[in-house]
Design an enzyme around this catalytic site. Sequence first.
Site, PDB file in Angstrom:
ATOM      1  N   GLU A  41       0.814  -1.212   0.000  1.00 59.48           N
ATOM      2  CA  GLU A  41       0.000   0.000   0.000  1.00 59.48           C
ATOM      3  C   GLU A  41       0.862   1.283   0.000  1.00 59.48           C
ATOM      4  OE1 GLU A  41      -3.074   0.250  -0.699  1.00 59.48           O
ATOM      5  OE2 GLU A  41      -3.178   2.395  -0.260  1.00 59.48           O
ATOM      6  N   HIS A  52       3.678   1.828  -1.637  1.00 60.55           N
ATOM      7  CA  HIS A  52       3.999   2.153  -3.035  1.00 60.55           C
ATOM      8  C   HIS A  52       2.757   2.669  -3.769  1.00 60.55           C
ATOM      9  CE1 HIS A  52       7.013  -1.205  -2.279  1.00 60.55           C
ATOM     10  NE2 HIS A  52       7.797  -0.240  -2.711  1.00 60.55           N
TER      11      HIS A  52
END
Length: 286
Positions: free
Chosen positions: A41, A43
């Site tokens: 999450e 990234h």
Amino acid sequence: MTETASLPVVRSVADLRAAVRDWKRQGLTVGMVPTMGALHEGHLTLVRKAARRADRVVASNFVNPTQFAAHEDLGAYPRRQEEDARLLAATGCHLMFAPAAEAMYPEGFATSIAMTGPALGLEGDFRPQMFGGVALVVTKLFNQVQPDIAVFGEKDYQQLMVVRRFVRDLDLPVEIIGAPTQRDEAGLALSSRNAYLSEADLETARKLNLILRQAADAAASGRPLPGIERDAYAALLKAGFERVDYVAVRHAEDLSPFPNGIVDAPARILVAAWLGKTRLIDNMAI
Ligand code: PAF
């Protein structure tokens, strides 16, 4: 070029350039999120941020060998490009660039980048090859993609400062945007390396956030830094971390130390500590 769940995946610089040229011909702006894959999450938040700032988003997915020392986890680093491509497709990314190592570093590759300034100390002391490798690969990626903007997470705060510095020093025509660290409900910073942790290690890792918060609050209240850093170091060992590489309070802008041992300007507390074979880093604004 291949397609995974409607996300084009390109592996050659020529294909990448053709796609970007086409966008630029249409007058579209390009954002980039450099990654080493094993996306989480954290990234995806960077991708969403890039998508708000640019018309098209490229995520690179390349486990960069030049930023790992021989004894580090290059071989074990998690690789799951198909799943990464699916996640990116669902997050508003337009293209994944996943070159082979030989495409990035062909036989006879002979160039390196050496940095001082924000690359010195902290990670630079414990992973001396790291920021030269990051500067090299990110400069290459910027030359290949030619993005208008690029988004990096504050989770790797020193890396963000290093990238800002070489972009400025080398006059690279890209705006660098930082994004706050994403954490789980217990405050553990999301990281691809969390995948290495057992349940027991995760429980210990989640104590890091509170220890950093307490140290950050003490620094903000004007307590002398050597005592704060010593206490945080001891608290990390007591919490179950096996080794602490550093816990340090630095100027937020250039990561230089506070010579009089008191926080009197925007600051950051940064930490690196080990759980078994896994090295975790984190940081917090003061
Ligand atoms: O932060 C990372 O994942 C890497 O250091 C980066 C910026 C993609 C360069 O390999």
